[in-house]
Design an enzyme around this catalytic site. Sequence first.
Site, PDB file in Angstrom:
ATOM      1  CB  THR A  89      15.056-123.316  77.672  1.00 17.11           C
ATOM      2  OG1 THR A  89      14.413-122.218  77.014  1.00 17.11           O
ATOM      3  CG2 THR A  89      14.218-124.570  77.492  1.00 17.11           C
ATOM      4  CB  VAL A  90      16.045-118.169  78.739  1.00 24.75           C
ATOM      5  CG1 VAL A  90      16.950-116.969  78.996  1.00 24.75           C
ATOM      6  CG2 VAL A  90      15.778-118.314  77.240  1.00 24.75           C
ATOM      7  NE  ARG A 113       3.117-121.138  84.552  1.00 22.72           N
ATOM      8  CZ  ARG A 113       3.490-121.003  83.298  1.00 22.72           C
ATOM      9  NH1 ARG A 113       4.299-121.879  82.745  1.00 22.72           N
ATOM     10  NH2 ARG A 113       3.059-119.976  82.580  1.00 22.72           N
ATOM     11  CD  GLU A 173      22.624-106.307  74.020  1.00 27.83           C
ATOM     12  OE1 GLU A 173      22.089-106.440  72.906  1.00 27.83           O
ATOM     13  OE2 GLU A 173      23.278-105.310  74.345  1.00 27.83           O
ATOM     14  CB  VAL A 225      16.425-106.773  70.567  1.00 26.71           C
ATOM     15  CG1 VAL A 225      16.486-106.621  69.046  1.00 26.71           C
ATOM     16  CG2 VAL A 225      15.269-105.963  71.125  1.00 26.71           C
ATOM     17  N   GLY A 244      18.590-112.099  70.670  1.00 32.44           N
ATOM     18  CA  GLY A 244      19.316-113.110  71.445  1.00 32.44           C
ATOM     19  C   GLY A 244      20.717-112.704  71.833  1.00 32.44           C
ATOM     20  CD  GLU A 282       6.865-121.309  71.327  1.00 32.54           C
ATOM     21  OE1 GLU A 282       6.255-122.237  71.902  1.00 32.54           O
ATOM     22  OE2 GLU A 282       7.971-120.884  71.706  1.00 32.54           O
ATOM     23  CE  LYS A 301      12.823-110.829  69.017  1.00 29.90           C
ATOM     24  NZ  LYS A 301      13.209-112.065  68.286  1.00 29.90           N
TER      25      LYS A 301
END
Length: 430
Positions: free
Chosen positions: A14-15, A46, A131, A134, A136, A192, A207
């Site tokens: 997703t990121v 993948r 950046e 930590v 977001g 999760e 973090k």
Amino acid sequence: MQPALKIAVAGLGTVGAATVQLLERQAEPVGLRAGRRIVVVAASARDRRRDRGVDLSAVRWYEDAAAMAADPEIDAVVELIGGADGIALDVVETALARGKHVVTANKALIAKHGLRLARSAEEAGVALAFEAAVAGGIPIIKTLRESLAGNRVSRVYGILNGTSNYILTTMRHSGREFAEVLAEAQKLGYAEADPSFDIDGVDAAHKLAILASLAFGRPVDADGVYTEGIRHVSRLDIGFADELGFRIKLLGIARLTEHGLEQRVHPCMVPAGTPIAAVEGVFNAVVAEGDFVGRVVLEGRGAGATPTASAVAADLVDIAAGRHVAPFGVPAAALRSLQAAPMERHQGAYYMRLMVLDQPGVIADVAAALRDEHVSLESMIQRGRAPGEAVPVVLTTHITEEAAMRRALDRIAALDAVLEPPRLIRIEDF
């Protein structure tokens, strides 16, 4: 205008997909701010056939992400695979060894290997930027490393895990227990399937270790973070916290004390009127305190595809514009170990909840255990009478030493009238 900065993206979850989308959608303003275009020319993931909602037809595809990182036509590698070791580490090490800039959102990687990777980046004369690792979209790395460079930081703390903050917030608003709210968070995608990394404080500890390195100029020491999660927090505790004028938050706290550097992650009771208490849901917040600037509070979305992609893009713009500094603010060789403050030496106030048999003499026995360890009580709450049955008793203390509190707790837990392990939450006065 300079030639485009050619980047490769390793990991298209997703990121990764959001990062490609951002660079495509915001190409013009990003290019103007960077002084040149930033172009995705290669990618690895993948499953090549998966629909990620972005056009990858013009992008070279690599089955082997490490081989992609060695491509001589690539200027910078964005690592979004995750994990402290394995292919993620291979990709970053390969990129740095080949003289390529690296941008990563991988806090576990930086927490475990940050010092070594920083040395490699400095030797190669390239950027290692994280950046996005930590909090977001909150620009706390740049704030500590650059914006507060003229300050001696005395303390940095905050809500560093959105999953835990969501659970604690929902428990307070709904009056439901931890297990039920956790199951809801998993259904909503905030937690999760195996939530232990979040709810046991490991994510926040990684973090915090990174923030402590930046704030205090010391090597990252994730193993030195005292870590405690939120599994034991009940709706009873949240209700009593409200009654006492507090909110319960999972905080990461790093501060200099007379005993050395404290690094700790655990549930805290914070006064309801403080900025950190008002941060709810999946939001994160980080507070830094410097000698010249005073207190700086940053709040925002600490996770999720688009906030994290925003942070990745910010690092890429810096690299494209030729702006990069030592990964941890000072050269890796200048990072100095600080004495670690043992958790046993921590000084603070405490909340303790007991479930005891309602019978004569119980409170006297509890008070005796506290008295013998020189722990001074500030308040006590006991509701109603239920002779012979379990009732909650809540105690708060004045400032005392952790070791003394722990010794008293062990004595109290051994009392026949105490029916469950006592619940202890530290009180923080911000």
